[in-house]
Design an enzyme around this catalytic site. Sequence first.
Site, PDB file in Angstrom:
ATOM      1  N   CYS A 117       5.617  -0.034   7.374  1.00 17.51           N
ATOM      2  CA  CYS A 117       5.261   1.049   6.467  1.00 17.51           C
ATOM      3  C   CYS A 117       6.493   1.429   5.660  1.00 17.51           C
ATOM      4  CB  CYS A 117       4.780   2.238   7.294  1.00 17.51           C
ATOM      5  SG  CYS A 117       4.361   3.686   6.325  1.00 17.51           S
ATOM      6  N   HIS A 126      -2.980   7.287   6.831  1.00 18.16           N
ATOM      7  CA  HIS A 126      -1.991   8.217   6.268  1.00 18.16           C
ATOM      8  C   HIS A 126      -2.656   9.532   5.830  1.00 18.16           C
ATOM      9  CE1 HIS A 126       1.861   6.220   6.230  1.00 18.16           C
ATOM     10  NE2 HIS A 126       1.390   5.145   5.642  1.00 18.16           N
ATOM     11  N   GLY A 129       0.837  -1.193   0.000  1.00 14.56           N
ATOM     12  CA  GLY A 129       0.000   0.000   0.000  1.00 14.56           C
ATOM     13  C   GLY A 129       0.866   1.235   0.000  1.00 14.56           C
ATOM     14  N   HIS A 154      -4.741   1.176   7.119  1.00 12.27           N
ATOM     15  CA  HIS A 154      -3.405   1.767   7.259  1.00 12.27           C
ATOM     16  C   HIS A 154      -3.249   2.960   6.297  1.00 12.27           C
ATOM     17  CE1 HIS A 154       1.154   1.279   7.700  1.00 12.27           C
ATOM     18  NE2 HIS A 154       1.034   2.084   6.660  1.00 12.27           N
ATOM     19  N   GLU A 155      -3.676   2.765   5.054  1.00 17.48           N
ATOM     20  CA  GLU A 155      -3.535   3.850   4.056  1.00 17.48           C
ATOM     21  C   GLU A 155      -4.475   5.015   4.369  1.00 17.48           C
ATOM     22  OE1 GLU A 155      -0.935   3.725   2.429  1.00 17.48           O
ATOM     23  OE2 GLU A 155      -0.611   1.614   2.851  1.00 17.48           O
TER      24      GLU A 155
HETATM   25 CO    CO Z   1       2.285   3.314   5.556  1.00 15.44          CO
END
Ligand code: CO
Length: 149
Positions: A88, A135, A46, A131-132
């Site tokens: 990440c 961000h 990702g 997770h994305e």
């Molecule tokens: Co990340």
Amino acid sequence: MALRRIFGEDDEILRKRAREVTKFDDKLACLLDDMKETMINADGIGLAAPQVGLLRRAAIIDADGVYLEMINPKIIKAEGEQIGVEGCLSVNPSKNCKVLRPQEVLLEAYDRHGKKYRKELKDLAARACCHELDHLEGILFYDRKHDEE
Ligand code: CO
């Protein structure tokens, strides 16, 4: 297509909220193509636009055979729980840690042409999606470190 530089966790752009995408144009298509190439090159699952220096609400995932381009994404339903180790591309792997995420999510987002879609994601794809999306809020996975008793 071209590789883009991946910004590290010490860069303040990773701590800012990304802005909505309003133009579904060639520049966006180019960004998504470059992000895909950059993610594959870095062996990631990702990548979000702030990680390549653009504070825009755009991210991609490629997890469990699910490749998705997510523009102005929202999670409209989340169910269950899973605990797993995350890392990440912007963070040194020594900081990888366990994070609690939903087992399944219902994602609503736009594709690169500005068409709205919904997609059910589970397991690793749900984890990568969450997770994305974090961000885009300036949140890094270790902010959500799961401490076991
Ligand atoms: Co990340």
